[in-house]
Design a protein around this motif. Sequence first.
Motif, PDB file in Angstrom:
ATOM      1  N   ALA A  97      35.495  29.536  30.877  1.00  0.00           N
ATOM      2  CA  ALA A  97      36.857  29.817  31.352  1.00  0.00           C
ATOM      3  C   ALA A  97      36.905  31.056  32.235  1.00  0.00           C
ATOM      4  N   ALA A  98      36.185  32.106  31.865  1.00  0.00           N
ATOM      5  CA  ALA A  98      36.216  33.351  32.641  1.00  0.00           C
ATOM      6  C   ALA A  98      35.688  33.130  34.055  1.00  0.00           C
ATOM      7  N   LEU A  99      34.644  32.314  34.174  1.00  0.00           N
ATOM      8  CA  LEU A  99      34.088  32.027  35.494  1.00  0.00           C
ATOM      9  C   LEU A  99      35.074  31.243  36.349  1.00  0.00           C
ATOM     10  N   LEU A 100      35.734  30.255  35.750  1.00  0.00           N
ATOM     11  CA  LEU A 100      36.724  29.472  36.491  1.00  0.00           C
ATOM     12  C   LEU A 100      37.885  30.346  36.951  1.00  0.00           C
ATOM     13  N   ASN A 101      38.370  31.210  36.060  1.00  0.00           N
ATOM     14  CA  ASN A 101      39.471  32.098  36.419  1.00  0.00           C
ATOM     15  C   ASN A 101      39.063  33.070  37.526  1.00  0.00           C
ATOM     16  N   GLY A 102      37.873  33.638  37.402  1.00  0.00           N
ATOM     17  CA  GLY A 102      37.405  34.581  38.411  1.00  0.00           C
ATOM     18  C   GLY A 102      37.218  33.924  39.763  1.00  0.00           C
ATOM     19  N   ALA A 103      36.610  32.739  39.775  1.00  0.00           N
ATOM     20  CA  ALA A 103      36.403  32.021  41.035  1.00  0.00           C
ATOM     21  C   ALA A 103      37.734  31.628  41.667  1.00  0.00           C
ATOM     22  N   PHE A 104      38.667  31.212  40.826  1.00  0.00           N
ATOM     23  CA  PHE A 104      39.981  30.843  41.337  1.00  0.00           C
ATOM     24  C   PHE A 104      40.673  32.057  41.953  1.00  0.00           C
ATOM     25  N   ALA A 105      40.584  33.217  41.290  1.00  0.00           N
ATOM     26  CA  ALA A 105      41.217  34.432  41.798  1.00  0.00           C
ATOM     27  C   ALA A 105      40.635  34.839  43.141  1.00  0.00           C
ATOM     28  N   VAL A 106      39.313  34.771  43.272  1.00  0.00           N
ATOM     29  CA  VAL A 106      38.663  35.123  44.541  1.00  0.00           C
ATOM     30  C   VAL A 106      39.114  34.175  45.646  1.00  0.00           C
ATOM     31  N   VAL A 239      49.116  37.201  42.659  1.00  0.00           N
ATOM     32  CA  VAL A 239      48.566  36.327  41.620  1.00  0.00           C
ATOM     33  C   VAL A 239      47.056  36.494  41.525  1.00  0.00           C
ATOM     34  N   ALA A 240      46.389  36.576  42.672  1.00  0.00           N
ATOM     35  CA  ALA A 240      44.935  36.707  42.694  1.00  0.00           C
ATOM     36  C   ALA A 240      44.489  38.006  42.026  1.00  0.00           C
ATOM     37  N   VAL A 241      45.163  39.118  42.325  1.00  0.00           N
ATOM     38  CA  VAL A 241      44.806  40.404  41.737  1.00  0.00           C
ATOM     39  C   VAL A 241      44.983  40.361  40.220  1.00  0.00           C
ATOM     40  N   PHE A 242      46.078  39.781  39.762  1.00  0.00           N
ATOM     41  CA  PHE A 242      46.333  39.687  38.326  1.00  0.00           C
ATOM     42  C   PHE A 242      45.258  38.853  37.631  1.00  0.00           C
ATOM     43  N   MET A 243      44.920  37.681  38.211  1.00  0.00           N
ATOM     44  CA  MET A 243      43.925  36.798  37.596  1.00  0.00           C
ATOM     45  C   MET A 243      42.540  37.420  37.590  1.00  0.00           C
ATOM     46  N   LEU A 244      42.196  38.120  38.682  1.00  0.00           N
ATOM     47  CA  LEU A 244      40.882  38.740  38.750  1.00  0.00           C
ATOM     48  C   LEU A 244      40.760  39.858  37.720  1.00  0.00           C
ATOM     49  N   ALA A 245      41.825  40.653  37.575  1.00  0.00           N
ATOM     50  CA  ALA A 245      41.819  41.712  36.566  1.00  0.00           C
ATOM     51  C   ALA A 245      41.697  41.127  35.169  1.00  0.00           C
ATOM     52  N   ASP A 246      42.390  40.015  34.928  1.00  0.00           N
ATOM     53  CA  ASP A 246      42.318  39.383  33.620  1.00  0.00           C
ATOM     54  C   ASP A 246      40.934  38.827  33.331  1.00  0.00           C
ATOM     55  N   ALA A 247      40.275  38.266  34.364  1.00  0.00           N
ATOM     56  CA  ALA A 247      38.949  37.690  34.181  1.00  0.00           C
ATOM     57  C   ALA A 247      37.893  38.755  33.955  1.00  0.00           C
ATOM     58  N   VAL A 248      38.057  39.917  34.611  1.00  0.00           N
ATOM     59  CA  VAL A 248      37.066  40.988  34.526  1.00  0.00           C
ATOM     60  C   VAL A 248      37.249  41.838  33.272  1.00  0.00           C
ATOM     61  N   PHE A 249      38.514  42.132  32.960  1.00  0.00           N
ATOM     62  CA  PHE A 249      38.789  43.057  31.860  1.00  0.00           C
ATOM     63  C   PHE A 249      39.274  42.333  30.599  1.00  0.00           C
TER      64      PHE A 249
END
Length: 249
Positions: A97-106, A239-249
């Motif tokens: 899930a973390a990889l999917l969220n991170g890729a989607f955010a990027v 949205v991208a910044v929020f999702m990327l922060a959520d995936a990383v942290f």
Amino acid sequence: MSALLLALGAGALTGVALGALGGGGSVLAVPALIYLLGFTPAAAGAASLVVVTVTSATALVAHAREGTVRWRAGALFAAAGIGPAAVGGLVSRHLPAALLNGAFAVLAAVAALRMLRPAGPRSPAPAPGRASRVAAAGAGLGAVTGVLGVGGGFLAVPSLVNVVGLRMRAAVGTSLLVITINSLTALAARTGSAADVDWSAVGPFAGAAVLGAWDGRRLAARLSAGTLQRLFAHALLAVAVFMLADAVF
């Protein structure tokens, strides 16, 4: 009741984006399904494909009546993405899930930054020698659709303009054909993920999106394409910044 209202609101916004811009709805639908309605990334991808397929097909009918769909160009572009979309749909079921969220955010961030970049001169119509570029663009879009559960309209429209050589209005209408075909293909490959989808939430979401698409078309007639694109790009970047922060942290 609150979940129903959230589904209706998010669905309407998704439809407005699709109707006004010919794409971008799924980039809003996936995070809405995850963060507002509690879907897992895999289930959100499957549900998003359902919503985008229904909404795009509905909007496609309206654009076809206006004569803005280039059927042959759209079919050829979509055909190149069918295989990658099917493979991507299968692969997505095995990714964390973390990889999917991170890729989607990027991907969302890249799309937003491209929308905010000043438009250059329109490319001339592609020569026959560019057929490989058209196939590569179609295949890449299909792969993105399959893995991340996005229709890819925000990528399809610029590709149809710069690679296929369509004018913007025709690119928006034709992108809906490409989105519909790619989304159906990716959805068929995600049958396992569909079992986890809360269809009681997806139904109102899809219904609101269909109605929102009609409002989006009316909105596009009142505001300039540049204004709509900038508004959407800023929302997408947030949205991208929020999702990327959520995936990383």
